[in-house]
Design an enzyme around this catalytic site. Structure first.
Site, PDB file in Angstrom:
ATOM      1  N   ALA A  18      -9.176   4.346  -5.749  1.00  0.00           N
ATOM      2  CA  ALA A  18     -10.541   4.187  -6.260  1.00  0.00           C
ATOM      3  C   ALA A  18     -10.604   4.631  -7.718  1.00  0.00           C
ATOM      4  CB  ALA A  18     -11.510   5.007  -5.418  1.00  0.00           C
TER       5      ALA A  18
ATOM      6  N   GLU B 277       1.406  -3.940   3.772  1.00  0.00           N
ATOM      7  CA  GLU B 277       0.676  -3.243   2.701  1.00  0.00           C
ATOM      8  C   GLU B 277       0.842  -1.727   2.823  1.00  0.00           C
ATOM      9  OE1 GLU B 277      -2.971  -4.863   1.216  1.00  0.00           O
ATOM     10  OE2 GLU B 277      -3.982  -2.956   1.594  1.00  0.00           O
TER      11      GLU B 277
ATOM     12  N   HIS C  38     -18.407 -10.464   2.256  1.00  0.00           N
ATOM     13  CA  HIS C  38     -18.345  -9.134   1.642  1.00  0.00           C
ATOM     14  C   HIS C  38     -19.622  -8.364   1.942  1.00  0.00           C
ATOM     15  CE1 HIS C  38     -18.133  -5.983  -1.423  1.00  0.00           C
ATOM     16  NE2 HIS C  38     -16.846  -6.254  -1.538  1.00  0.00           N
TER      17      HIS C  38
ATOM     18  N   ALA D  16     -14.258  -9.876  -9.836  1.00  0.00           N
ATOM     19  CA  ALA D  16     -12.857 -10.196  -9.582  1.00  0.00           C
ATOM     20  C   ALA D  16     -12.454 -11.489 -10.286  1.00  0.00           C
ATOM     21  CB  ALA D  16     -12.611 -10.307  -8.079  1.00  0.00           C
TER      22      ALA D  16
ATOM     23  N   HIS E 291      -1.754  -4.094  -6.474  1.00  0.00           N
ATOM     24  CA  HIS E 291      -3.196  -4.281  -6.524  1.00  0.00           C
ATOM     25  C   HIS E 291      -3.702  -3.826  -7.888  1.00  0.00           C
ATOM     26  CE1 HIS E 291      -4.029  -4.283  -1.913  1.00  0.00           C
ATOM     27  NE2 HIS E 291      -2.828  -4.755  -2.183  1.00  0.00           N
TER      28      HIS E 291
END
Length: 296
Positions: free
Chosen positions: A57, A23, A158, A134, A83
């Protein structure tokens, strides 16, 4: 650079071979861009199953994410995944981004809610005309036939989940919406990952779950990242790292050893592969990869 191999990550994972993936994040300047592409070329030699590029963000790196993943698709032998987050986007904007990704030759998406605009742990603020979960983003992407869709999962739940049960409900919702694979937040203990896999299986979530790996290269920086995820460093890890705190080289060396042991335990326990958070550098990832028992 055409390779003839399938470009759907879901298909690649379904082959049964161990997955190794890396990543990256979009750099802020030209110097960072040079570092990123040098790292990509160095890690390309390891023939990763796929590579992913994060999304800033509030969508702050949207165009660069599209640009980098498209260039990976065009100029390398690697399969890219972009992403995509819900934060700050309307459904129309999300659809436009998917159009741009498809036009760039990117056919894999990691669908994420994303951190609130105020940062991890702050209240979620909805976007008028957007989506809040999501699972809704997965559904939006799956309405198109050209994308394979992955999601995030969290070994200890989470940080915003009210309970473990609530976290499982979210996992199931993403699965029901069409998620085809998952990548976890960085794993701190192998037992946390295997606990997640057991919870997912009990809920009928039958997709590959790839553990995320980030070695400790500096104690302070790792503490901060773990804190942002709402967790704590394992005592057994601190017992090995803290005595070395005054020697950065020793911390790094021990961090590499701990990460390698973790990877070996995960693969031995049945993990379908490993996803390395590289921070746009290749050295630590290559050291761990070459030291794994599977390559011995």
């Amino acid at each position: 650079m055409a390779t003839g191999r399938p470009t759907s990550i879901a298909t690649l994972l379904g082959s049964g071979e161990r997955s190794f993936s890396f990543e990256f994040f979009p750099p802020k300047d030209e110097a960072g861009e040079d570092v990123l592409w040098r790292t990509l070329r160095e890690l390309e030699e390891l023939e990763p199953t796929f590579v992913s590029v994060t999304y800033g963000a509030g969508g702050t790196t949207r165009d660069r994410t599209i640009e980098i993943t498209g260039r990976i698709a065009r100029e390398t032998s690697m399969t890219p995944m972009a992403h995509l987050t819900c934060v700050g986007h309307t459904v129309t904007e999300l659809s436009d981004i998917l159009d741009s990704l498809a036009a760039a030759g990117v056919t894999n998406v990691l669908a994420l809610r994303g951190d609130p605009a105020g940062g991890p742990g702050t209240p979620w603020v909805s976007t008028d005309g957007g989506v809040d979960f999501a699972a809704d983003l997965v559904d939006l992407v799956k309405r198109r036939d050209q994308f394979a869709v992955g999601v995030a999962m969290f070994p200890e739940g989470h940080r915003d989940a009210a309970s473990t049960e609530a976290d499982v409900e979210v996992m199931r919702a993403k699965y029901d919406a069409g998620a085809e694979f998952a990548i976890t937040e960085m794993v701190l203990r192998a037992s946390d990952y295997f606990g997640l896999v057991e919870r997912a299986a009990a809920a009928g979530v039958d997709i590959p779950i790839i553990p995320g790996i980030m070695p400790i290269l500096g104690l302070g920086s790792m503490r901060k990242m773990v804190e942002l995820s709402g967790r704590e460093m394992p005592d057994e890890v601190l017992a090995r790292i803290e005595p070395l705190a005054d020697d950065p080289d020793a911390v790094r060396a021990e961090g590499i050893r701990i990460a390698t042991e973790l990877c070996d335990d995960l693969l031995a326990g049945g993990a379908p592969g490993l996803h390395f958070y590289t921070l746009n550098r290749s050295k630590a990832t290559r050291e761990i990869y070459s030291s794994l028992a599977v390559h011995a």
